[in-house]
Design an enzyme around this catalytic site. Structure first.
Site, PDB file in Angstrom:
ATOM      1  CG  PHE A 104      -1.939   1.138   1.082  1.00  0.00           C
ATOM      2  CD1 PHE A 104      -3.011   1.047   0.199  1.00  0.00           C
ATOM      3  CD2 PHE A 104      -1.759   2.315   1.784  1.00  0.00           C
ATOM      4  CE1 PHE A 104      -3.895   2.101   0.037  1.00  0.00           C
ATOM      5  CE2 PHE A 104      -2.648   3.380   1.629  1.00  0.00           C
ATOM      6  CZ  PHE A 104      -3.717   3.269   0.762  1.00  0.00           C
ATOM      7  CG  ASP A 119      -0.559  -1.509   7.173  1.00  0.00           C
ATOM      8  OD1 ASP A 119      -1.658  -1.701   7.722  1.00  0.00           O
ATOM      9  OD2 ASP A 119      -0.342  -0.557   6.408  1.00  0.00           O
ATOM     10  CE1 TYR A 156      -9.839   4.044   5.618  1.00  0.00           C
ATOM     11  CE2 TYR A 156      -8.819   5.365   7.333  1.00  0.00           C
ATOM     12  CZ  TYR A 156      -8.788   4.817   6.071  1.00  0.00           C
ATOM     13  OH  TYR A 156      -7.704   5.049   5.269  1.00  0.00           O
ATOM     14  CE  LYS A 157      -8.073   0.157   4.840  1.00  0.00           C
ATOM     15  NZ  LYS A 157      -8.620   0.734   3.599  1.00  0.00           N
ATOM     16  NE  ARG A 163     -10.133  -2.828  -2.632  1.00  0.00           N
ATOM     17  CZ  ARG A 163      -9.573  -2.053  -1.690  1.00  0.00           C
ATOM     18  NH1 ARG A 163      -8.374  -2.369  -1.181  1.00  0.00           N
ATOM     19  NH2 ARG A 163     -10.167  -0.954  -1.284  1.00  0.00           N
TER      20      ARG A 163
END
Lengths: 405, 405
Positions: free
Chosen positions: A123, A192, A217-218, A364
């Site tokens: 990422f 991560d 927030y996921k 995705r």
């Protein structure tokens, strides 16, 4: 497949949790890996924080509502969900800022070594934060393809920084083997967990992890731009020092001394005044995920993604899967490659099926098991098949790129 | 004095704005310089963000609700209130984190110089963030007493970092003269506006300031731990590079490249995903302060503090004032020294008069002119006189220190 989906839903032990979320009507939401849905309890909790704790009690709430310990309290609630002890996790700042703190701490713990090794295509923020330290002359960034990582791991490496479940493909690293390999070379490891925390079993201490960061927030449903969390293994608590030495990470912030003395343990990861609204919303999401439990979530997640794949196969769709075909090897997502992935994603969104696109050609779909149904899988697969068969994604309006893709 | 106060309130052109805040009954709130009151419009705005933008529209709100530009939008609204251009200010992260970014940027713009000069007794986080860079070997911290600052300003100084209005005493620096003196030595200047932004006239560009940071939760009424803001003068936009190079500060974040290219202008100050709840609440507070206007706020602030001082004098109180006696030389506060300041502060809070204590012996009263009345001044002064005369602060319960003082 819809009939079969409905019977799977009827037998789903987590089905009852869907109503604990405010899932909008007319939407099949396959993007909980980017922004989790709103827990139904969140608006009332935020209203309480805003009207009572802030509006009525004002500054006194730092003590009376225990705002001062909110980063630690939320961290302690996340801890058991990622295999950590309560005092090893704290919620604050963003993933990016926490990466900077922990990469810096690791470099300082390995004097004489400057290399921070990561995966090419990790990422972006992970590799950019290494680059920031490189620009400061404090680190040397080394990126390697996944297959060559162990070879690139030599005795110049201070830190190996990897994302546990890859944001694009969902591929999951073997945390135990990789951590051991890094330790064998004298390197530290920073995981991560943005795409695994709250969705997959993560067992940081059992895997001997050194550091970790993750996203609020996921899968933790903390709201847009929710605070992140950071983990430091207890054995590093006295050695890990980080340069964002703001007043809230001081041992005695309210002594207002001119000299910085780091607070014990993970408290020293705090920097500025914590954002209370964001933390309060996040706590509700974390509580809910903790109530459901990681194991049942993971089990359902695997069933959802496998059922989605089956539905696609039965539609005769031949999309190139870039995620591992073995559900044990991937995160809670399925990603496909298609040169028109962006337009296909937009056409699906127009039909209420919200997945996302990752540049340049990845479509995705995330499966947040806390609120998705097997019925959603069948319907989403049907829409995807229709979009591809009718080629409705060829329409001009689906090809114009928005600011955020 | 109460009669006189009431007639001053009747003539106050800002009196009508009090009802735009949710000022709790039974409280005289003299701590708006620590946490500003809740604007009445904030709960509804937050409810909209939470239920509609997050809950209903989910990930789409990054585009449809323009979340992606919220840091810039809030920054642009703050800009005219601090004498900046809209594209010179951005709202994000905390004051501490933004200090780190801008101190780093300044050091990089002055190669060969390592000294960051600040005032001994400046707000702790300012001096701690220099210390963080010193620990990394990137800066040399030099602290000097206020009276010796100009002498300490030599050609080793890369950056002078000062707080415009001192957090303890309220003393205000002459921004123009100090900035000129620093520039004469080839140093850059970073102003911390935490105790002046939203309360005092600040004219960054007219004073030729280089950088600034400021706080969202004090006079801007953004809520507990609200995001901070940061200013970079346009002339430095291409040279100022900061090491917290997270993905949101990338020129094209959604290209997901492995290499960092900073976004133009202040956008490169962004690091991680911005906290939308905090920013949305902050926008309401900033809008309200902008509507009232800095000049009228400042004028009323001076009248309030002078009236409070007069009320104290008429009570025959002989408290040691540590703030400048000339209202033009101080921020929107009055601070007094007393060896039992902590207990006195607690006794006042028990009476509903909320000021605060700053270690070791400062009793601090902030005058947020947007919602305070002259009547509050008269009443607060009366309570203070009574607390001191009756010595009720000697009670044991007022002497036990809370976690947050």
């Amino acid at each position: 497949m819809l009939e079969r989906a409905k019977s799977l839903d009827a037998a789903d032990p987590l089905a009852k949790f869907r109503e604990r979320f405010d899932v909008p009507g007319g939407v099949i939401y396959l993007d909980g890996n980017s922004l989790g849905c709103l827990p139904r309890a969140t608006p009332a909790r935020l209203e309480q924080v805003v009207r009572e704790e802030w509006g009525r009690d004002l500054i006194r709430s730092w003590n009376s509502a225990d705002w001062i310990n909110l980063p630690q309290r939320v961290g302690a609630k996340i801890a058991p969900l990622i295999g950590a002890q309560p005092h090893e996790v704290i919620a604050c700042d963003s993933v990016s800022v926490n990466l900077y703190k922990l990469i810096s701490a690791a470099l300082r713990m390995r004097p004489g070594r400057k290399v921070v090794l990561s995966e090419a295509g990790n990422f972006p923020t992970d590799v950019y934060m290494i680059e920031g330290l490189e620009q400061q002359g404090l680190a040397e960034r080394r990126l390697s393809d996944r297959g060559d990582l162990l070879e690139a791991l030599d005795e110049d490496v201070a830190l190996l920084l990897l994302t546990h479940a890859h944001y694009k493909t969902g591929e999951v690293f073997d945390m135990e083997a990789i951590t051991r390999a890094a330790h064998d070379k004298g390197a530290l490891v920073l995981w991560d967990l943005s795409h695994s925390g709250g969705a997959l079993p993560v067992d940081l201490n059992a895997r001997n992890a050194d550091f970790a960061v993750g996203c609020g927030y996921k899968y933790f449903n903390g709201g847009p731009g929710a605070p992140a969390y950071a983990f430091v293994a207890e054995r590093h608590h006295s050695d890990a020092q980080q340069p964002l030495s703001g007043w809230m990470g001081h041992a005695t912030p309210f002594a207002f001394s001119d000299d910085y003395t780091p607070a014990p343990g993970v408290d020293r990861l705090l920097c500025g005044t914590p954002g209370i609204l964001g933390l309060a919303a996040m706590e509700v999401g974390v509580d809910l995920i903790a109530e459901i439990g990681i194991e049942p979530l993971h089990s359902k997640s695997q069933k959802l993604s496998e059922f989605f794949r089956q539905c696609l196969l039965e539609s005769g769709l031949d999309l190139e899967l870039v995620s591992p075909i073995d559900p044990a090897q991937r995160g809670s997502q399925l990603s496909f490659r298609h040169e028109d992935a962006y337009a296909i994603c937009q056409a699906l969104i127009a039909r209420g099926v919200i997945g996302d696109f990752r540049d340049p050609d990845i479509l995705r779909f995330g499966f947040a098991p806390a609120y998705l149904r097997f019925e959603d899988m069948a319907e989403a697969a049907r829409h995807l098949a229709e979009v591809l068969e009718t080629e409705e994604w060829q329409r001009k309006e689906f090809r114009e790129r928005a600011a955020v893709t």
